[in-house]
Design an enzyme around this catalytic site. Structure first.
Site, short mmCIF file in Angstrom:
data_model
loop_
_atom_site.label_atom_id
_atom_site.label_comp_id
_atom_site.label_asym_id
_atom_site.label_seq_id
_atom_site.Cartn_x
_atom_site.Cartn_y
_atom_site.Cartn_z
N LYS A 108 0.86 -1.19 0.00
CA LYS A 108 0.00 0.00 0.00
C LYS A 108 0.90 1.24 0.00
O LYS A 108 1.96 1.23 0.65
CB LYS A 108 -0.89 -0.04 1.25
CG LYS A 108 -1.93 1.06 1.35
CD LYS A 108 -2.80 0.89 2.61
CE LYS A 108 -3.89 1.94 2.71
NZ LYS A 108 -4.77 1.74 3.88
N SER A 133 -9.70 1.79 2.77
CA SER A 133 -8.78 2.56 1.95
C SER A 133 -7.74 1.70 1.22
O SER A 133 -7.13 2.18 0.28
CB SER A 133 -8.06 3.61 2.79
OG SER A 133 -7.30 3.00 3.80
N SER A 164 -9.95 -0.66 6.96
CA SER A 164 -9.35 -0.53 5.62
C SER A 164 -8.64 -1.75 5.08
O SER A 164 -8.28 -1.76 3.90
CB SER A 164 -8.40 0.66 5.59
OG SER A 164 -9.14 1.83 5.45
N1 GLN Z 1 -13.25 4.12 6.44
C1 GLN Z 1 -12.58 4.47 7.67
C2 GLN Z 1 -12.14 5.90 7.61
O1 GLN Z 1 -12.32 6.51 6.59
C3 GLN Z 1 -11.42 3.56 7.92
C4 GLN Z 1 -10.22 3.90 7.13
C5 GLN Z 1 -9.03 3.07 7.50
O2 GLN Z 1 -9.16 2.02 8.12
N2 GLN Z 1 -7.85 3.56 7.14
O3 GLN Z 1 -11.63 6.43 8.56
#
Ligand code: GLN
Length: 483
Positions: free
Chosen positions: A77, A152, A176
């Site tokens: 990532k 994400s 994410s």
């Molecule tokens: N969707 C959640 C957020 O936007 C989790 C994102 C993540 O785990 N990085 O904060």
């Protein structure tokens, strides 16, 4: 040679000299060249670097200094700093940032001799659930390209699903890893907070962030976690405990294992098609000897407001370092320092990131701190306590990962509140620091994958990985792949 292989299969071929790391890397690179343009899951590739890694791996395999992971390709990532690679966190703010050092989790895998294929797309600064907020464009779901891959870590999930890497690293602050794994039909694990080092992983919400493995199988995730985990003096919240073998429980029978089904996770709001698939997994596990009990996690609903207050608060302080002074983007024209800061941040950050910085700054400001930040911390404690009460009755908890299968592109990111609500099943365990994984559970009538979430008590990764492994030994959902 093809790219359908699991990490374990790559490893076996390399160990038995049926292929070389260079041949394997070349096979993946040409598949990437062919297929990546249609999904935009990789955003940075460097053929020379990849082949160089592979040549070094082949030397180690030849002279006997390798390990099970030596020569196996992997995608990272874009959130992980990696020396010599552009490490942009999918943001314009870091578009020109070539990292001078490497994140500990990545370094641990480099030390094993893994071969870096490239950098996977993500929501900017990991804020989002769609991989649509990246500076480098959206990533598409390999199963149906008009759908999003989740986020994400959507790029990491998509490269594994599209068979453009046998495995990848993601990060999980509120879901994410698990949610894109679910939307793309692969396996992803978020470890207990503190099990893997956060050093060198761009910080979003530091008291939540954890890196984790994403792959086709639970076994592959266990093999990766073995190499990733461990104490790191460079991370003050890294837990100092003995190394464990996360594969050690694989193949244990599930007779007598007790799994809790929290009623708050199965009510309205969860699509019936998702529920149907989850029910199939429950029936399968019953046949394997699992006993299911009804439990309650009464404060589940509060996890969304608690999370979005705390995560934004931490994000607003973490992201204050991006000021155009030492590294990253700097605006081209400004009168004075103040204007340089303002224009740099106005131009360098995307809309969602700015929204969170503003929310976070607001809840931390004098006069609102007690009303929002302190209250959210109290809720966090209550939510963590709910889980401890549940684990007094059961060994693990089973839930959906997300209320729906992968939505259509553009359908939820336009409404931030709706996007935040879709995190309902994944956030609460980050608030509690618990481990959780997503494993394939079937498909919708439309042909989109659905995942099931397994949640464990602190440091119960090996147990969760075995439950997922048993599901995978007795089903073929994880083996299916997009056309
Ligand atoms: N969707 C959640 C957020 O936007 C989790 C994102 C993540 O785990 N990085 O904060």
């Amino acid at each position: 040679m093809n790219t359908q292989l699991t990490l374990k299969q790559c490893s076996d071929l390399l160990q038995h000299k049926k292929t070389s790391a260079v041949e394997l890397a070349q096979t993946y690179l040409s598949a990437i060249e062919q297929k990546n343009p249609s999904i935009n899951a990789y955003i940075t590739l460097d053929k020379e670097k990849t082949l160089n890694d592979a040549r070094i791996a082949d030397e180690r395999l030849a002279n006997g200094s390798g390990s099970l992971l030596t020569g196996v390709p992997i995608a990272y990532k874009d959130i992980f700093c990696h020396q010599g690679w552009r490490s942009a966190c999918s943001s314009k703010m870091l578009d020109n940032f070539i990292s001078p050092y490497t994140a500990t989790v990545v370094q641990n895998l480099v030390n094993e001799g893994m071969v870096t294929l490239g950098r996977a797309n993500m929501d900017e600064f990991a804020m989002g659930s769609t991989t649509e907020s990246s500076f480098y464009g959206i990533t598409r779901n390999p199963w149906k390209t008009e759908h999003l891959p989740g986020g994400s870590s959507g790029g990491s999930a998509a490269v594994v699903a599209a068979r453009l890497a046998p495995c990848a690293l993601g990060s999980d602050t509120g879901g994410s890893i698990r949610q894109p794994a679910s939307h793309c039909g692969i396996t992803g694990l978020k470890p207990t907070y503190g099990v893997v080092s956060r050093f060198g992983m761009v910080a979003y919400a530091s008291s939540f962030d954890q890196a984790g493995p994403m792959a086709q199988t639970a076994e592959d995730c266990a093999l990766l976690l073995n190499a990733m985990a461990g104490f790191d003096p460079n991370d003050s919240t890294s837990v100092e405990r003995e190394k464990e073998d996360y594969t050690r429980e694989l193949n244990q029978l599930l007779n007598g294992v007790k799994i809790g089904l929290p009623k708050e996770y199965f009510g309205e709001g969860c699509e019936t098609e998702v529920q149907k698939n989850i029910q199939n997994v429950i029936e399968l596990l019953k046949k394997l000897g699992v006993e299911f009990i009804d439990i309650s996690l009464p404060n589940t609903e509060l996890s969304i407001p608690a999370y979005y207050v705390l995560a934004c608060a931490e994000a607003s302080t973490n992201l204050s370092r991006f000021d155009g002074v030492r590294y990253g983007y700097r605006t081209s024209e400004y009168k004075d320092l103040e204007e340089m800061y303002c224009k740099t941040r106005a131009e360098g950050f995307g809309e969602e990131v700015k929204r969170r910085i503003m929310i976070g700054t607001y809840v931390l400001s004098h006069g609102y701190y007690d009303a929002y930040y302190v209250k959210a911390q109290k809720l966090r404690r209550m939510i963590a306590q709910d889980f401890q009460n549940a684990f007094a009755q059961c060994d693990a908890i089973l839930t959906p990962v997300a209320p729906t299968a992968a939505p259509l592109l553009g359908s939820i990111s336009s409404d931030p509140v709706q996007m935040y609500l879709s995190d309902i099943y994944t956030l609460s365990l980050n608030l509690a620091g618990l481990p959780g994984l997503s494993t394939p559970a079937g498909f919708t009538a439309n042909g989109l994958p659905v995942g099931v979430q397994l949640i464990g008590n602190h440091f119960n990764e090996a147990k969760l990985l075995n439950i997922a492994h048993q599901i995978q030994q007795n089903s073929d959902w994880h083996c299916r792949k997009p056309d």
